[in-house]
Write an enzyme that holds these catalytic residues in place. Structure first.
Site, PDB file in Angstrom:
ATOM      1  N   THR A  88       0.830  -1.247   0.000  1.00  0.00           N
ATOM      2  CA  THR A  88       0.000   0.000   0.000  1.00  0.00           C
ATOM      3  C   THR A  88       0.843   1.266   0.000  1.00  0.00           C
ATOM      4  O   THR A  88       1.970   1.277   0.514  1.00  0.00           O
ATOM      5  CB  THR A  88      -0.944   0.050   1.235  1.00  0.00           C
ATOM      6  OG1 THR A  88      -1.635  -1.152   1.313  1.00  0.00           O
ATOM      7  CG2 THR A  88      -1.910   1.214   1.217  1.00  0.00           C
ATOM      8  N   GLU A  91      -5.405  -9.033  -2.619  1.00  0.00           N
ATOM      9  CA  GLU A  91      -6.464  -8.339  -1.866  1.00  0.00           C
ATOM     10  C   GLU A  91      -7.523  -9.309  -1.339  1.00  0.00           C
ATOM     11  O   GLU A  91      -8.315  -8.942  -0.466  1.00  0.00           O
ATOM     12  CB  GLU A  91      -7.112  -7.276  -2.763  1.00  0.00           C
ATOM     13  CG  GLU A  91      -7.368  -5.953  -2.091  1.00  0.00           C
ATOM     14  CD  GLU A  91      -6.090  -5.273  -1.657  1.00  0.00           C
ATOM     15  OE1 GLU A  91      -5.976  -4.953  -0.466  1.00  0.00           O
ATOM     16  OE2 GLU A  91      -5.189  -5.070  -2.499  1.00  0.00           O
ATOM     17  N   SER A 133      -8.960  -0.722   5.025  1.00  0.00           N
ATOM     18  CA  SER A 133      -8.679   0.280   6.064  1.00  0.00           C
ATOM     19  C   SER A 133      -8.269   1.616   5.444  1.00  0.00           C
ATOM     20  O   SER A 133      -8.057   2.593   6.160  1.00  0.00           O
ATOM     21  CB  SER A 133      -7.524  -0.188   6.948  1.00  0.00           C
ATOM     22  OG  SER A 133      -7.811  -1.426   7.535  1.00  0.00           O
ATOM     23  N   GLY A 140      -0.467   0.879   5.721  1.00  0.00           N
ATOM     24  CA  GLY A 140      -0.132   0.160   6.954  1.00  0.00           C
ATOM     25  C   GLY A 140      -1.296  -0.629   7.506  1.00  0.00           C
ATOM     26  O   GLY A 140      -1.459  -0.752   8.716  1.00  0.00           O
ATOM     27  N   GLY A 141      -2.151  -1.145   6.610  1.00  0.00           N
ATOM     28  CA  GLY A 141      -3.239  -2.026   7.020  1.00  0.00           C
ATOM     29  C   GLY A 141      -4.142  -1.393   8.055  1.00  0.00           C
ATOM     30  O   GLY A 141      -4.551  -0.236   7.931  1.00  0.00           O
TER      31      GLY A 141
HETATM   32  O1  DON Z   1      -7.092  -2.197   1.957  1.00  0.00           O
HETATM   33  C1  DON Z   1      -6.497  -2.469   2.998  1.00  0.00           C
HETATM   34  O2  DON Z   1      -6.876  -2.121   4.090  1.00  0.00           O
HETATM   35  C2  DON Z   1      -5.208  -3.249   2.921  1.00  0.00           C
HETATM   36  N1  DON Z   1      -5.155  -3.991   1.706  1.00  0.00           N
HETATM   37  C3  DON Z   1      -4.067  -2.298   3.068  1.00  0.00           C
HETATM   38  C4  DON Z   1      -2.758  -2.989   3.153  1.00  0.00           C
HETATM   39  C5  DON Z   1      -1.669  -2.128   3.598  1.00  0.00           C
HETATM   40  O3  DON Z   1      -1.860  -1.001   3.978  1.00  0.00           O
HETATM   41  C6  DON Z   1      -0.336  -2.733   3.560  1.00  0.00           C
HETATM   42  N2  DON Z   1       0.613  -1.765   3.912  1.00  0.00           N
HETATM   43  N3  DON Z   1       1.453  -1.159   3.945  1.00  0.00           N
END
Ligand code: DON
Length: 575
Positions: free
Chosen positions: A386, A423, A456, A476-477
């Site tokens: 992300t 995803e 997120s 960052g999820g």
């Molecule tokens: O959409 C989401 O919430 C996740 N796929 C985001 C993943 C993410 O932020 C990974 N990070 N650095």
């Protein structure tokens, strides 16, 4: 539990790097336009498009395309994302949802444990390989951004040219990409493109790598836009790569993909209007619920940065993560009670739960919606890395974009030079089973054909009166909304210079697991004060990576204070 452990391992991968003191280059003030991305070459691509006469939409598109080349662990044409766009001429706000969708053959139980599975095998199925890949939305999203809001003063080919040049001529591998490759090493070996970049110890920092296949793909995008990614040669390459690694995506799935335009969600708090991502993101709801609660809990004289504030922050988030597990899904496939979740009386009831002196467990924050507030989430049908960037241009247009391939290097499967996303792991693998970010999912977020998994990601724009004052967001999820909110509050409420607000150590709490995470820089006194309130405090390398531009008006003169998180490798650019 193993699943959680594995998930957290992935998260640690995503969050490599430490909170470091400000580097002079991570923040800068510009007068005309600014781009803040998490890689300097990506910010540079956006700034060049602005210098050539493009606007914020054109520049965001160029930055996204460049990110996919130079930071392939985090995002790219094989992924998807969300864009919140503010058009200055009519003060309109538009949310483009180009999140990936589940293939038509997806079923609720496609990731359920099978007999003989070890925990690892069961978990990896939604994270690595063909089944993990959801239909990419990024090409359609970038095309839509340009078509809907672009200036027409630069061509799509010009917009794509910077990324194409990086892919063809090569670029030096950043620390973040190098670190990421080391952690995902064994998984990258299964893909020819990714394996080709690896040495014995991952992709070396500073090594120059090229991606000629991606250069050709970008050239096609520049000439023809998104169409060939959904019908045609690139679409075929995607289906072939996914099938070869055990996936079920078809040509029809790609042909049926569509960007969705949604109404952003917003709320007033602390004298400002906060506009953020609606479902299928849960991130915007987390942030808006939290802001409303923090305002309600404000001590006389207002918040000051310190242990009491951090305690309140952690408590303000938990209820929204409980709500997320219970109610969130793709609004086109399940009843998602967004308005009810943000209703004033519900906020007031949750505000009354707060204890200034005591950390409360997730169960205490549960607040089931009454039947008249929502229909229950629809029962599941039985059959079946992300990156955030901000751009502000000279006309005052703003693009807040968060783009993702989910975990590092997505599904670790490539096609036509693109890293394909994983995803599918953002869906609930099974009811209540946590995903890679420890987030349990409910019925509304089980995989189903054509649905978008809950996210997120929370690209956000903050207004004072009718004027935008900040563009902000993170990668960052599950830590995205909590980090985004902290940077915004430290900057706007405590008036810290943006580079300083960005470097300030952050905390995170998502109810499950119950741990309060603190970055290394959180001082012992604060940790102790949290511990005394009953927090189970644990240190984490980083709480997400934020990019932001604060728009400051001094005596009628606009200053753009741009910052890229020193936790990653970004630098802003502008003029
Ligand atoms: O959409 C989401 O919430 C996740 N796929 C985001 C993943 C993410 O932020 C990974 N990070 N650095």
């Amino acid at each position: 539990m193993r699943r959680v452990a594995l998930g957290l391992a992935c998260l640690a991968v995503v969050l490599v790097g430490q909170a470091t003191p400000s580097r002079p280059s991570h923040a800068a003030v510009y007068a005309r336009y600014a781009v803040a991305a998490d890689h300097p070459l990506a910010s540079d691509a956006g700034a060049r498009v602005l210098a050539a006469g493009g606007n914020a939409a054109d520049a965001a598109a160029a930055t996204m395309l460049a990110l996919g080349v130079v930071s392939p662990a985090s995002s790219g044409l094989g992924g998807g994302g969300f864009a919140l766009y503010y058009r200055a001429s009519d003060r309109s706000l538009t949310f483009l949802d180009f999140r990936e969708t589940a293939p038509g053959a997806a079923t609720n139980d496609m990731f359920a444990r099978r007999e003989g599975d070890t925990d690892e095998v069961a978990a990896q199925r939604s994270m690595t390989g063909g089944l993990a890949v959801a239909v990419p939305g990024e090409p359609a999203g970038i095309d839509a951004l340009i078509a809907r809001f672009g200036s027409r003063r630069v061509t799509r080919a010009q917009i794509a040219s910077h990324a194409e040049r990086y892919a063809r001529e090569g670029f030096a591998v950043s620390r973040y990409v190098s670190d990421s490759s080391r952690v995902a090493l064994a998984l990258l070996r299964g893909d020819t493109l990714l394996a080709g970049w690896l040495g014995a110890d991952g992709i070396a920092q500073g090594a120059r790598i090229t991606n000629p296949q991606l250069a050709a793909t970008l050239r096609t995008f520049g000439r023809q836009g998104a169409a060939p990614f959904y019908r045609g040669a690139i679409a075929r390459a995607i289906v072939d790569a996914v099938s070869a690694r055990g996936g079920v995506m078809t040509a029809e799935d790609l042909a049926g993909y569509a960007v969705r335009e949604r109404t952003p969600i917003s709320r007033d708090a602390f004298g400002r209007r906060w506009v953020s991502a609606p479902p299928p993101s849960a991130g915007g709801i987390t942030m808006l619920q939290s802001l409303a609660l923090l305002e309600a809990w404000q001590p006389e004289g207002g918040w000051r940065e310190g242990a009491a504030f951090r305690h309140a922050l952690t408590q303000s988030w938990i209820g929204s993560y409980v709500d997320r597990a219970a109610y969130l899904g793709d609004p086109d496939h399940a009843d998602v009670p967004t308005a009810a979740l943000l209703a004033d009386d519900r906020i007031a009831r949750r505000a009354a739960i707060f204890d200034r002196d005591r950390a409360l467990p997730a169960e205490r924050w549960e607040l089931p919606l009454a039947p008249d507030e929502t229909r229950a989430p629809s029962a599941p049908p039985s059959d079946h890395g992300t990156s955030h960037l901000c751009v502000v241009d000279e006309e005052g247009n703003i693009a807040a974009v968060t783009t993702t391939v989910n975990l590092l290097f997505g599904a670790r499967v490539s096609a036509a030079g693109m890293v394909l996303n994983d995803e599918m792991d953002d869906f609930a693998r099974e009811l209540g089973a946590p995903n890679a970010f420890g987030l349990p999912g409910g019925a509304a977020n089980l995989p189903r054909p054509g649905a978008r998994p809950v996210s997120s990601m929370a690209p956000t724009i903050v207004f004072e009166g009718s004027r935008p004052v900040m563009c902000v967001g993170a990668s960052g999820g599950s830590r995205i909304p909590t980090a985004t909110e902290q940077v915004a509050l430290v900057s706007l409420l405590f008036d810290a210079e943006i580079g300083e607000a960005m470097s300030r150590p952050r905390v995170h709490q998502q109810g499950s697991p119950a741990t309060t995470l603190v970055e290394r820089g959180v001082d012992t006194g604060t940790r102790l004060a949290l511990w005394r309130r009953g927090h189970d405090v644990s240190e984490t390398p980083t709480v997400a990576n934020v990019q932001t531009i604060r728009i400051v008006r001094r005596d009628g003169v606009v200053e753009l204070h741009a910052a890229s998180d020193p936790r990653k490798d970004g630098e802003p650019r502008g003029e």
